[in-house]
Design a protein around this motif. Structure first.
Motif, PDB file in Angstrom:
ATOM      1  N   LYS A  16      -8.293 -14.224 -39.236  1.00 48.07           N
ATOM      2  CA  LYS A  16      -9.463 -13.468 -38.803  1.00 48.07           C
ATOM      3  C   LYS A  16      -9.316 -13.126 -37.331  1.00 48.07           C
ATOM      4  CE  LYS A  16     -14.419 -13.731 -39.426  1.00 48.07           C
ATOM      5  NZ  LYS A  16     -15.515 -14.578 -39.875  1.00 48.07           N
ATOM      6  N   ASP A  17      -9.703 -11.939 -36.972  1.00 49.83           N
ATOM      7  CA  ASP A  17      -9.655 -11.508 -35.584  1.00 49.83           C
ATOM      8  C   ASP A  17     -10.515 -12.447 -34.740  1.00 49.83           C
ATOM      9  OD1 ASP A  17     -10.287 -10.192 -33.124  1.00 49.83           O
ATOM     10  OD2 ASP A  17      -9.728  -8.297 -34.020  1.00 49.83           O
ATOM     11  N   LYS A  58      -6.129 -15.188 -27.990  1.00 52.15           N
ATOM     12  CA  LYS A  58      -5.469 -13.921 -27.654  1.00 52.15           C
ATOM     13  C   LYS A  58      -4.396 -14.129 -26.588  1.00 52.15           C
ATOM     14  CE  LYS A  58      -9.595 -11.193 -28.563  1.00 52.15           C
ATOM     15  NZ  LYS A  58     -10.605 -10.332 -27.941  1.00 52.15           N
TER      16      LYS A  58
END
Length: 91
Positions: A16-17, A58
């Motif tokens: 999932k982002d 990220k």
């Protein structure tokens, strides 16, 4: 009743982002912080102290690419988004 024995799981569906994480605004996990420190040291990069869990994920992806630790072509990091540990050896 549905027979699901022939259904194939899409491994991309499990990723999932980080922007969509419910807990993405929380502080990074200890494992993320540790792995970020390792990657930053290898990449000679700075890591801000105030990252969120999603931002840390990220940044880990970015630093993995820089250091060559990332899985090329997989579209993400080399492990769970929590990051940080290697799997235990099988006995």
């Amino acid at each position: 009743m549905t027979d699901r024995s022939n259904d194939q799981a899409d491994p991309r569906g499990a990723i999932k982002d980080p922007d969509e994480w419910v807990t993405g605004d929380e502080p990074p996990t200890a494992a993320q912080e540790s792995y970020l420190a390792t990657l930053a040291r290898e990449a000679d990069a700075e890591v801000p102290d105030d990252l969120t869990k999603a931002e840390a994920s990220k940044r880990i992806d970015e630093l993995q690419e820089e250091t060559g630790r990332g899985v090329s072509g997989a579209g993400g990091g080399a492990g769970p988004r929590g990051r940080g540990g290697s799997p235990s050896p099988r006995r």
